[in-house]
Design an enzyme around this catalytic site. Structure first.
Site, short mmCIF file in Angstrom:
data_model
loop_
_atom_site.label_atom_id
_atom_site.label_comp_id
_atom_site.label_asym_id
_atom_site.label_seq_id
_atom_site.Cartn_x
_atom_site.Cartn_y
_atom_site.Cartn_z
N VAL A 195 0.84 -1.20 0.00
CA VAL A 195 0.00 0.00 0.00
C VAL A 195 0.87 1.25 0.00
O VAL A 195 1.95 1.27 0.60
CB VAL A 195 -0.98 -0.01 1.21
CG1 VAL A 195 -0.24 -0.01 2.52
CG2 VAL A 195 -1.96 1.13 1.15
N CYS A 196 0.41 2.28 -0.71
CA CYS A 196 1.07 3.59 -0.69
C CYS A 196 -0.03 4.65 -0.63
O CYS A 196 -1.10 4.39 -0.09
CB CYS A 196 2.00 3.76 -1.90
SG CYS A 196 1.13 3.82 -3.48
N HIS A 197 0.21 5.83 -1.18
CA HIS A 197 -0.79 6.90 -1.11
C HIS A 197 -1.91 6.69 -2.14
O HIS A 197 -3.08 6.65 -1.78
CB HIS A 197 -0.11 8.26 -1.32
CG HIS A 197 -1.00 9.42 -1.03
ND1 HIS A 197 -0.64 10.71 -1.33
CD2 HIS A 197 -2.23 9.51 -0.47
CE1 HIS A 197 -1.61 11.54 -0.97
NE2 HIS A 197 -2.59 10.83 -0.44
N ILE A 235 -3.92 4.22 0.15
CA ILE A 235 -4.61 4.56 1.39
C ILE A 235 -5.67 5.63 1.15
O ILE A 235 -6.64 5.74 1.90
CB ILE A 235 -3.62 4.95 2.51
CG1 ILE A 235 -4.31 4.86 3.88
CG2 ILE A 235 -3.03 6.33 2.24
CD1 ILE A 235 -3.37 4.79 5.05
#
Length: 107
Positions: free
Chosen positions: A64-66, A93
């Site tokens: 997961v990242c932005h 996210i």
């Protein structure tokens, strides 16, 4: 196994108590702003040096990242390294905050 998984699918896995690694590849300042409980933090730039020591190639790994760009890059790299069950969480996210848990701040 697909290269992407939706935030809703990740939430269902968490709710069902499934065993997998949630790998957050954002920077520490981003984690302070918004995070998913239980995620393991390895910033994207540190993944090549730390992956083989800290991740199990037999585990399912949800990255997961932005917004999903960094996580897809890390997922592709992990797959090339033999982590065949790595998947990127689509939308990052940001999508988690909007679709799964509105208590997680959007930034």
């Amino acid at each position: 196994m697909d290269y992407e998984i939706t935030p809703e699918e990740v939430k269902a896995k968490l709710d069902a108590g499934e065993s997998f690694t949630l790998l957050d590849v954002r920077e520490p300042w981003e984690i302070q702003t918004a995070q998913i409980a239980g995620a393991k933090l390895i910033p994207m730039g540190d993944v090549p040096a730390r992956a083989h020591q800290e991740l199990d190639p037999d585990d399912q790994i949800v990255v997961v990242c932005h917004h999903g760009v960094r996580s897809m890059n890390v997922t592709v790299w992990l797959r090339q390294q033999g982590f065949e069950k790595a998947q990127s969480m689509r939308g990052g996210i940001d999508a988690w905050s909007r679709k799964v848990d509105e208590k997680v701040p959007v930034y």
